[in-house]
Each structure stands twice: as structure tokens, then as C-alpha cells.
Design an enzyme around this catalytic site. Structure first.
Site, mmCIF file in Angstrom:
data_model
loop_
_atom_site.group_PDB
_atom_site.id
_atom_site.type_symbol
_atom_site.label_atom_id
_atom_site.label_comp_id
_atom_site.label_asym_id
_atom_site.label_seq_id
_atom_site.Cartn_x
_atom_site.Cartn_y
_atom_site.Cartn_z
ATOM 1 N N SER A 183 3.259 5.259 -9.150
ATOM 2 C CA SER A 183 1.792 5.243 -8.772
ATOM 3 C C SER A 183 1.804 5.661 -7.344
ATOM 4 O O SER A 183 2.437 5.739 -6.629
ATOM 5 C CB SER A 183 1.307 3.833 -9.061
ATOM 6 O OG SER A 183 -0.007 3.549 -8.451
ATOM 7 N N TYR A 196 2.342 -5.651 -7.548
ATOM 8 C CA TYR A 196 2.593 -4.258 -8.173
ATOM 9 C C TYR A 196 2.797 -3.225 -7.444
ATOM 10 O O TYR A 196 3.410 -2.349 -7.919
ATOM 11 C CB TYR A 196 0.872 -4.004 -8.962
ATOM 12 C CG TYR A 196 0.740 -2.764 -9.578
ATOM 13 C CD1 TYR A 196 1.270 -2.677 -11.034
ATOM 14 C CD2 TYR A 196 0.169 -1.765 -8.875
ATOM 15 C CE1 TYR A 196 0.922 -1.445 -11.588
ATOM 16 C CE2 TYR A 196 0.020 -0.451 -9.678
ATOM 17 C CZ TYR A 196 0.619 -0.193 -11.121
ATOM 18 O OH TYR A 196 0.489 0.846 -11.671
#
Length: 291
Positions: A183, A196
Site C-alpha cells: 500500500s 495497518y
């Protein structure tokens, strides 16, 4: 020719919230996973793929594209995501490929081993492994982040790929590929995604590490690092409602990306004409510059 700034919906979006892990079919607007747009050309004919998180979002787009490129596809998903998963399996079978649904909780090591075994048995082998499933829950302060939530994120995003790759490796032959979904958060973490973001940095790192480890075996390992993509991850606790309303508006294109816009990257990384690509992370950040 298409103007990328006008191809898909732009914010503001209406407020919307679903229980984790969320369903794509109930989002407004509904994400585009390539259901109508992706056209295959046989680039993955005869291949056998396992995609975690294949019911919605980026995993769904990859699964649809793989099937339309000629691969048989097994998808894993959390049991409550069954309605979305049924749609994906139907699309795979419409492409005249084998579609194998395998629901279960990736936070369980024994299930991860069972997942690989069931996929190998049903597909007759395995040569594309996409570790895509992820858990993202926004938390404003580390003081509010519980050990239970932290552990759930780590097990979903880090332990599960570890367990799955370990179980899959004996079945992977030279020419096989592993793809991890990292990401923009690996490079530019948001303050409310403390847990995360670090798992996505770890994903980027394991891609590079395993590429070196598996290279002599003829197995390629790469990653994909999306920017803001319109998926159930966002509306099931992954972002606060004020961020959902403006989601993707900060990108150079002024909108979030759609899962369909990443499908071709997953295909390219799995295709046989990308045999010198390993240890790399491909970005799709809408102009945000990550990676």
C-alpha cells in the site's frame, strides 16, 4: 482515449458504514472490479491461481482478470462475505474456468494450511499465489488501540501470508509467482492507521526478501502498492466517515481508484513475459507518488 479524471465517480461521497469486513454490493457507488470492462486475451491460459480476499476489492478484480485470461481460480474470503464471493465465482465460471470458493478465517494457522491444500486439490496444482486479504481499522490514538485489535491486524496481514506461503512453497514449480498487496501506507503512513501501515511496510519488505530467497528456485515474488482505492475496506472501519466523504479527492486525478484499474498489474506480474520482474513493487497511486 479516456480522461482518467472523469472515468469514475469523484467525491464527495455519501456517508456510509458497514460492519467489518463489509460487502462491495452494498457500497454507493458500487466499485468497479472489471465485471463488464475487463477483456482477456489468454495470457494466463492453463494457470492455477489462489487469491485471498478474492470476494471484493482488489482481490476480486485480480480473480476476474485471471479467469478471463484463462486461469482457474480459487478465492478465499471471510464467511460473512459469502454474497460477494458467490458473484465472483459466477463470473469465473462464466469465463469457462474453474472457480473454487474457500471461506475461512486467515487468522487461524491451521485454516491457512487447509486453504492451500484445498486449493491445490481442487485446481490440480498451484502456480499463482496472491496474498491480498487485509485488515484495516482506523484508530485515532495508539492509546485506544487494543492488543486484541493489533493482534488481529498482524495475524491477517502478516502471519497469514507467512503461513500460506510456507504451505504453498512445496507445490510451486519454476515459473510460479507470488504477489503481495502492499500500500501507499508502507511509504507514507496515516496517523490513524498505525498498525495497518506497518504491516504494509512489512509486506513490501517480505516481497523483496522472498524474491531473493526464491529466485534460485525460479519463483518470482512481487508486490502491488495501491493508493486510495474504493473498496469495502474503507467503509467497514478502515476510514472515519469524514474521510470516506472526501476519499481519493487528494489524488492528482481528484478521485479514488477503482479495483478494476489494478487488474492489469496483477496480470502482468503473473504473466510469462514478465520473467525478469521479481522483488519489485508496482504502484497505482493516482499521482500521489508512492512508491
Amino acid at each position: 482515449m479516456e480522461d482518467p479524471t472523469k472515468k469514475y465517480p469523484r467525491p464527495p461521497f455519501k456517508k456510509q458504514e458497514q460492519p467489518w469486513p463489509g460487502l462491495a454490493r452494498e457500497m454507493d457507488p458500487k466499485p468497479d472490479h472489471g465485471e463488464k470492462s475487463y477483456k482477456g486475451s489468454g495470457r494466463l491460459a492453463g494457470r492455477k491461481a489462489l487469491v485471498t480476499g478474492g470476494d471484493s476489492g482488489i482481490g476480486r478484480a485480480a480473480a476476474i482478470a485471471y479467469a478471463r485470461e484463462g486461469a482457474d481460480v480459487a478465492i478465499n474470503y471471510f464467511p460473512s462475505e459469502e454474497p460477494d464471493a458467490r458473484e465472483v465465482i459466477a463470473l469465473i465460471r462464466q469465463a469457462e474456468r474453474k472457480g473454487v470458493p474457500i471461506p475461512g478465517d486467515l487468522r487461524d494457522e491451521n485454516f491457512c494450511k487447509e486453504l492451500v491444500a484445498r486449493a491445490v486439490e481442487a485446481l490440480g496444482g498451484l502456480d499463482i499465489l496472491v496474498c491480498n486479504a487485509g485488515r484495516q481499522q482506523s484508530c485515532e490514538s495508539i492509546l485506544e488501540l487494543t492488543s486484541e485489535d493489533f493482534d488481529a491486524t498482524m495475524k491477517t496481514n502478516i502471519y497469514a501470508p507467512f503461513w500460506i506461503i510456507k504451505a504453498a512453497l512445496p507445490h510451486l514449480k519454476p515459473g510460479a509467482v507470488i504477489i503481495g498487496t502492499t500500500s501507499e501506507q508502507a511509504y507514507d503512513p496515516s496517523p490513524d492507521l498505525y498498525d495497518y501501515a506497518q504491516t504494509k511496510a512489512a509486506t513490501m519488505n517480505y516481497v523483496k526478501s522472498l524474491a531473493k530467497q526464491f529466485g534460485p528456485k525460479g519463483i518470482r515474488v512481487n508486490g502491488v502498492a495501491p493508493g486510495p482505492i474504493w473498496t469495502p475496506l474503507q467503509i467497514s472501519g478502515g476510514a472515519p466517515q469524514e474521510k470516506v466523504e472526501k476519499f481519493g479527492g487528494q489524488s492528482a486525478l481528484g478521485r479514488p481508484g477503482q479495483p478494476a484499474e489494478l487488474a492489469s498489474i496483477f496480470v502482468q506480474l503473473a504473466a510469462s513475459d514478465a520473467t525478469y520482474t521479481t522483488g519489485n513493487v508496482y504502484g497505482a497511486g493516482g499521482g500521489l507518488g508512492q512508491p
